[in-house]
Enzyme design. Structure first.
Site, PDB file in Angstrom:
ATOM      1  N   ASP A 266     -10.861   9.775   7.051  1.00  0.00           N
ATOM      2  CA  ASP A 266     -10.446   9.124   5.803  1.00  0.00           C
ATOM      3  C   ASP A 266     -11.098   7.751   5.680  1.00  0.00           C
ATOM      4  O   ASP A 266     -10.447   6.770   5.343  1.00  0.00           O
ATOM      5  CB  ASP A 266      -8.918   8.999   5.754  1.00  0.00           C
ATOM      6  CG  ASP A 266      -8.405   8.805   4.326  1.00  0.00           C
ATOM      7  OD1 ASP A 266      -9.178   9.052   3.381  1.00  0.00           O
ATOM      8  OD2 ASP A 266      -7.248   8.410   4.155  1.00  0.00           O
TER       9      ASP A 266
ATOM     10  N   GLY B 147       0.829  -1.206   0.000  1.00  0.00           N
ATOM     11  CA  GLY B 147       0.000   0.000   0.000  1.00  0.00           C
ATOM     12  C   GLY B 147       0.858   1.248   0.000  1.00  0.00           C
ATOM     13  O   GLY B 147       1.990   1.242   0.476  1.00  0.00           O
TER      14      GLY B 147
END
Length: 572
Positions: free
Chosen positions: A173, A57
């Site tokens: 988020d 990621g």
């Protein structure tokens, strides 16, 4: 920590070697090798403890790698514990790193929230070691979830956010890539608290650097106390200077006999007032201020009285070329813009309340100038000097709620609730991403297209904002919209292939609001009835989605109340 370092003395086995060789042959892993080498160079402890395999990621502020312990090299690969090493960029603010680590320590570990096993630091480089959960990509399963899976997905996400919000934290988020889902084993994990913030309250608001309003009040009180002490000591210096001038004038006059130099009653009162200027407890502070602050320029009391008695014109008395004068002029005119525009709207005669237009020609003149950029595509100089609105805009585009797009300062945990609603409408409509905008204005236009312009304007006014929309938009029926998007492949226009009769030609007209044919209108006010019997999702799912996507953040449902919604109680 010491046991992990001792485990680092063993050698890698053939299984790890094959895994690294397979990853190295992949073209995309050339960049991974460079990033892994950078991680090991900045934090050497990572190489001593872990075998870093590949990158899993990457974000704006961090990069995440998959790693295993070196002491587990002799263990079967199936039984090895996997770790996610999150390497933060060195330019991250220390307060941001501290806040994220505090969230992982205090909130994480339970209720589908990721925890932290180890934190490594070397100089300005920091890495978090967290447990890794194998998960599926959201774009591989979002259109395959049935009603029961949707219910389970939403329940676990709401449980995680209920715990986060109970600590007064906004995740900021929330998105599918930050809510990991192992569909086979039904495991969930909320990750990435890099943008997390405390709830901003009016009585105890905090900025990005962690400064509270109490600190600001303390600083303001210190400044006020300093100004008060300065004001107490300044008149004494002014009177002393004024008395010196009187003495110099009296020396120039002819001397009078001693018996005629008795002080008058008014002079005795002035001497008594000057002797009682401030209490003794502030004497030390006054002496410090007298030594550090220069005395103000002398100004005669008679001159002050004369200036107060006659009308002032600050632009006529001072030079218009002075920068300070121009700044004051802009500030004063900026405060009077609103009242002048209101008078102009209420005046029956447009020319009666029409002041001079602001141009470069009359900028230096003393005419009555008003702002004329309101509602236009240009910005005048009066508006340019205004202070910019400071509000948090953190979050991924497409998941930002209207209050963030409108730069509302007092944002709450409702920011995360809107993001959950966006995830839910993506699943119900089988359309991902549902909102995709390049900037905040386009994002607000997309929201207006779905929910209409009236609710956007009404919410903006309640948040002390004003939105100018060029055309009116009626809200769409959310359930009709989701069904149409989910079955968009079947709407190929087969119903319009045959030649329509005269009595059915009106059905082929295009709706001005939703741009669909009349028999396929998606507007909320439309009389068209759609058959919902074949829908795989119940009506309660759309009701919950509408409450999650409430435009006004003060009326938006909370995570705790959403868990009590009928959709979460149904047996599907």
């Amino acid at each position: 920590m010491s046991n992990m370092e001792k485990c680092g003395q063993s050698k890698p086995d053939q299984t790890d070697q094959k895994l690294d060789d397979n990853n190295r042959n992949h073209p995309a892993n050339k960049k991974d090798e460079k990033l892994i080498a950078e991680l090991k160079a900045h934090i050497p402890d990572v190489e001593n403890i872990f075998n870093v395999h590949r990158r899993i990621g990457e974000g704006t502020f961090s990069t995440v790698f998959l790693a295993t312990l070196k002491c587990h090299e002799n263990v079967s690969p199936i039984k090895r514990k996997l770790f996610a090493v999150k390497y933060l960029i060195p330019t991250s603010h220390p307060n941001r790193i501290e806040r994220e680590l505090k969230c992982l320590l205090e909130i994480g570990g339970v209720d589908n929230i990721v925890g932290v096993d180890l934190c490594l630091r070397r100089n300005d480089s920091v890495a978090f070691v967290m447990p890794y959960v194998p998960h599926d990509k959201f774009h591989n399963y979002f259109h395959k979830l049935d009603a029961r899976e949707l219910q389970d997905y939403m329940r676990n996400l709401l449980v995680a956010l209920r715990r986060v919000h109970s600590f007064g934290i906004i995740h900021r988020d929330v998105k599918p890539s930050n809510f990991l889902h192992d569909r086979k084993n039904q495991k969930y994990l909320l990750v990435d608290f890099g943008l997390a913030q405390n709830v901003i309250r009016k009585e105890d608001s905090t900025n990005m650097l962690g400064e509270t309003s109490n600190d600001k009040k303390r600083k303001a009180s210190e400044i006020e106390e300093t100004e008060n002490c300065y004001a107490l000591s300044a008149p004494k210096r002014a009177r002393t200077q004024y008395s010196q001038q009187e003495q110099s004038q009296q020396q120039q006059q002819p001397a009078t006999p001693p018996q005629e130099q008795q002080p008058s009653q008014q002079q005795q009162q002035q001497q008594q007032q000057s002797s009682a200027v401030a209490p003794d407890e502030n004497a030390s502070q006054r002496r410090l201020l007298n030594s550090s602050i220069p005395p103000p320029p002398f100004k005669s009391p008679l001159k002050e009285v004369n200036e107060l008695s006659r009308p002032k014109n600050i632009f006529r008395s001072a030079s218009l070329d002075a920068p300070l004068t121009r700044h004051i002029k802009s500030a004063v005119l900026g405060f009077s813009i609103k009242s002048k525009m209101e008078n102009q709207r209420s005046s029956p005669n447009p020319t009666a309340a029409n002041p001079t237009k602001y141009t470069t020609d009359n900028r230096r003149s003393g005419n009555n100038v008003a702002c004329y950029c309101y509602g236009k595509s240009t910005v005048c100089n009066l508006c340019l000097v205004k202070k910019e609105i400071q509000a948090s805009r953190a979050g991924t585009p497409g998941y930002r709620p209207p209050e963030v797009l409108l730069k509302y300062q007092n944002q709450s945990t409702a920011v995360d609730i809107w993001a959950i609603g966006v995830i839910m409408i993506s699943i119900l409509s089988a359309c991902y991403p549902f909102f995709k905008a390049s900037d905040d204005y386009t994002a607000l236009a997309e929201i207006t297209t779905v929910f209409g312009d009236e609710i956007i304007k009404k919410t903006a006014l309640s948040l002390s904002r004003h939105v100018c929309i060029s055309r009116k938009k009626q809200p769409l029926h959310l359930r009709k919209l989701c069904i149409r998007l989910r079955n968009r492949s079947s709407y190929s226009g087969s119903a319009t292939t045959a030649t329509p009769t005269d009595d059915k030609k009106h059905l082929l007209k295009i709706c001005d609001n939703c741009q669909q044919k009349s028999f396929e209108c998606l507007c909320e006010h439309s009389d068209l009835n759609m058959d919902f019997t074949s829908d795989i999702y119940p009506a309660s799912a759309y009701d919950l989605m509408s409450k999650l996507l409430t435009i006004d953040p003060r009326n938006r449902i909370s995570a705790a109340d959403a868990l009590e919604h009928p959709f979460m109680k149904e047996n599907l």
